[in-house]
Design a protein around this motif. Structure first.
Motif, PDB file in Angstrom:
ATOM      1  N   VAL A   1       0.861  -1.297   0.032  1.00 19.55           N
ATOM      2  CA  VAL A   1       0.145   0.028  -0.005  1.00 19.55           C
ATOM      3  C   VAL A   1       1.102   1.245  -0.055  1.00 19.55           C
ATOM      4  CG1 VAL A   1      -1.739   1.367   1.203  1.00 19.55           C
ATOM      5  CG2 VAL A   1      -1.727  -1.258   1.190  1.00 19.55           C
ATOM      6  N   VAL A   2       0.970   1.840  -1.132  1.00 17.47           N
ATOM      7  CA  VAL A   2       2.075   3.219  -1.299  1.00 17.47           C
ATOM      8  C   VAL A   2       1.267   4.385  -0.913  1.00 17.47           C
ATOM      9  CG1 VAL A   2       3.252   2.044  -2.952  1.00 17.47           C
ATOM     10  CG2 VAL A   2       1.056   3.354  -3.695  1.00 17.47           C
TER      11      VAL A   2
ATOM     12  N   ALA B   1     -11.049  12.946  -6.165  1.00 14.91           N
ATOM     13  CA  ALA B   1      -9.628  13.833  -6.470  1.00 14.91           C
ATOM     14  C   ALA B   1      -8.551  13.575  -6.102  1.00 14.91           C
ATOM     15  CB  ALA B   1     -10.195  15.356  -6.182  1.00 14.91           C
ATOM     16  N   GLU B   2      -8.517  13.398  -4.681  1.00 16.05           N
ATOM     17  CA  GLU B   2      -7.211  12.868  -3.855  1.00 16.05           C
ATOM     18  C   GLU B   2      -6.843  11.719  -4.380  1.00 16.05           C
ATOM     19  OE1 GLU B   2      -5.260  12.849   0.720  1.00 16.05           O
ATOM     20  OE2 GLU B   2      -7.587  12.640   0.198  1.00 16.05           O
ATOM     21  N   GLY B   3      -7.532  10.844  -4.681  1.00 19.60           N
ATOM     22  CA  GLY B   3      -7.249   9.501  -5.132  1.00 19.60           C
ATOM     23  C   GLY B   3      -6.619   9.511  -6.657  1.00 19.60           C
ATOM     24  N   ILE B   4      -7.120  10.244  -7.403  1.00 17.25           N
ATOM     25  CA  ILE B   4      -6.408  10.562  -8.745  1.00 17.25           C
ATOM     26  C   ILE B   4      -5.154  11.122  -8.643  1.00 17.25           C
ATOM     27  CG2 ILE B   4      -6.591  11.815 -10.898  1.00 17.25           C
ATOM     28  CD1 ILE B   4      -9.622  12.102 -10.679  1.00 17.25           C
ATOM     29  N   GLU B   5      -4.914  12.141  -7.662  1.00 13.93           N
ATOM     30  CA  GLU B   5      -3.474  12.896  -7.445  1.00 13.93           C
ATOM     31  C   GLU B   5      -2.644  11.655  -6.998  1.00 13.93           C
ATOM     32  OE1 GLU B   5      -1.665  15.845  -4.569  1.00 13.93           O
ATOM     33  OE2 GLU B   5      -3.817  16.033  -4.866  1.00 13.93           O
ATOM     34  N   ARG B   6      -3.013  10.761  -5.904  1.00 15.80           N
ATOM     35  CA  ARG B   6      -2.245   9.989  -5.422  1.00 15.80           C
ATOM     36  C   ARG B   6      -1.743   8.949  -6.343  1.00 15.80           C
ATOM     37  NH1 ARG B   6      -2.474  10.473   0.354  1.00 15.80           N
ATOM     38  NH2 ARG B   6      -2.382  12.790   0.706  1.00 15.80           N
ATOM     39  N   ALA B   7      -2.918   8.334  -7.049  1.00 17.45           N
ATOM     40  CA  ALA B   7      -2.367   7.197  -7.848  1.00 17.45           C
ATOM     41  C   ALA B   7      -1.585   7.634  -8.968  1.00 17.45           C
ATOM     42  CB  ALA B   7      -3.944   6.961  -8.689  1.00 17.45           C
ATOM     43  N   GLU B   8      -1.586   8.934  -9.406  1.00 15.88           N
ATOM     44  CA  GLU B   8      -0.591   9.493 -10.364  1.00 15.88           C
ATOM     45  C   GLU B   8       0.526   9.637  -9.801  1.00 15.88           C
ATOM     46  OE1 GLU B   8      -3.126  11.570 -14.071  1.00 15.88           O
ATOM     47  OE2 GLU B   8      -2.819  12.613 -12.227  1.00 15.88           O
ATOM     48  N   ALA B   9       0.816  10.316  -8.574  1.00 15.15           N
ATOM     49  CA  ALA B   9       2.142  10.622  -8.337  1.00 15.15           C
ATOM     50  C   ALA B   9       2.828   9.476  -7.560  1.00 15.15           C
ATOM     51  CB  ALA B   9       1.900  11.529  -7.098  1.00 15.15           C
ATOM     52  N   LEU B  10       2.238   8.555  -7.303  1.00 16.44           N
ATOM     53  CA  LEU B  10       2.633   7.183  -6.663  1.00 16.44           C
ATOM     54  C   LEU B  10       2.926   5.918  -7.580  1.00 16.44           C
ATOM     55  CD1 LEU B  10       0.980   7.274  -3.144  1.00 16.44           C
ATOM     56  CD2 LEU B  10       3.270   8.092  -3.678  1.00 16.44           C
ATOM     57  N   ALA B  11       2.446   6.160  -9.046  1.00 15.34           N
ATOM     58  CA  ALA B  11       2.566   5.284  -9.905  1.00 15.34           C
ATOM     59  C   ALA B  11       1.856   4.106  -9.524  1.00 15.34           C
ATOM     60  CB  ALA B  11       4.155   5.056 -10.370  1.00 15.34           C
ATOM     61  N   ALA B  12       0.673   4.073  -9.093  1.00 22.02           N
ATOM     62  CA  ALA B  12      -0.126   3.075  -8.636  1.00 22.02           C
ATOM     63  C   ALA B  12      -0.662   1.886  -9.756  1.00 22.02           C
ATOM     64  CB  ALA B  12      -1.433   3.490  -7.862  1.00 22.02           C
TER      65      ALA B  12
END
Length: 206
Positions: free
Chosen positions: A29-30, A37-48
């Motif tokens: 879990v990264v 909106a926060e989910g999109i940001e985290r997914a992109e920034a953390l290369a999910a």
């Protein structure tokens, strides 16, 4: 190692899910997020690789976030995890691009298998969700409006009554009621307002 982001507005749920994957050798879990909106940001920034997405959240919901991720991060797989399994919840999520749809009563082992499958690009669906999708496929003309039904829906969206629609299309008022019922059935709605809203959501109306 599968990089997982958890998106849910309840901290306790996020914590429980994080603990579920703590002992997995191939899943980490990264990141976490409390809305779409926060989910999109985290997914992109953390290369999910996979996003475990709740459906109903304040602000941006799971359906909108799923569609955005499909456009902005096409290599990230979205797996819906929710308590809702009605047809009106399931179909928009699948249409938005979710690779899977599970319910929150899923067992931990099933959840881990689902994340692994999603990472491989395989669809994973709860049994009740499969039933909804099969019913939609088996229903004649499921989800697709005829040209006449589109005309009727457009006139209704413009504020016309059944009588006015019948006059405009040179057909009987009873036929208009039949067309509307077919539209309701295909959209999975119960009234004119919901049908119009769904028509705009599907970009069938101008």
């Amino acid at each position: 190692m599968i990089r997982l982001v958890i998106v849910d507005d309840h901290p306790i749920v996020r914590g429980g899910l994080r603990d579920t994957f703590a002992d997995a050798d191939d899943i980490v879990v990264v990141g976490e997020a409390a809305d779409g909106a926060e989910g999109i940001e985290r997914a992109e920034a953390l290369a999910a690789d996979v996003v475990l997405m709740d459906l109903r959240m304040p602000g941006m919901d799971g359906v909108v976030a799923t569609a955005a991720l499909r456009e902005q991060a096409p290599n990230t797989r979205v797996l819906i995890l929710t308590t809702f399994d009605s047809e009106s919840d399931v179909l928009p999520a699948i249409e938005a691009g979710a690779i899977g749809y599970l319910l929150k009563d899923a067992l931990p082992d099933d959840l881990m298998r689902a994340v692994r499958a999603a990472a491989r690009g395989e669809s994973v669906l709860a049994p009740s969700v499969t039933q909804h999708l099969m019913g939609q496929v088996r229903r004649p003309g499921a989800g697709t409006l005829t040209d006449r039904e589109k005309e009727v829906l457009q006139l209704v969206a413009n504020g016309s009554s059944n009588r006015e629609v019948a006059t405009a299309l040179f057909i009987g008022e009873a036929s208009i009621k039949t067309h509307l019922q077919h539209i309701y059935d295909k959209f999975g709605v119960r009234d004119r307002a919901s049908a119009v809203a769904e028509g705009y959501r599907r970009r069938l109306l101008i």
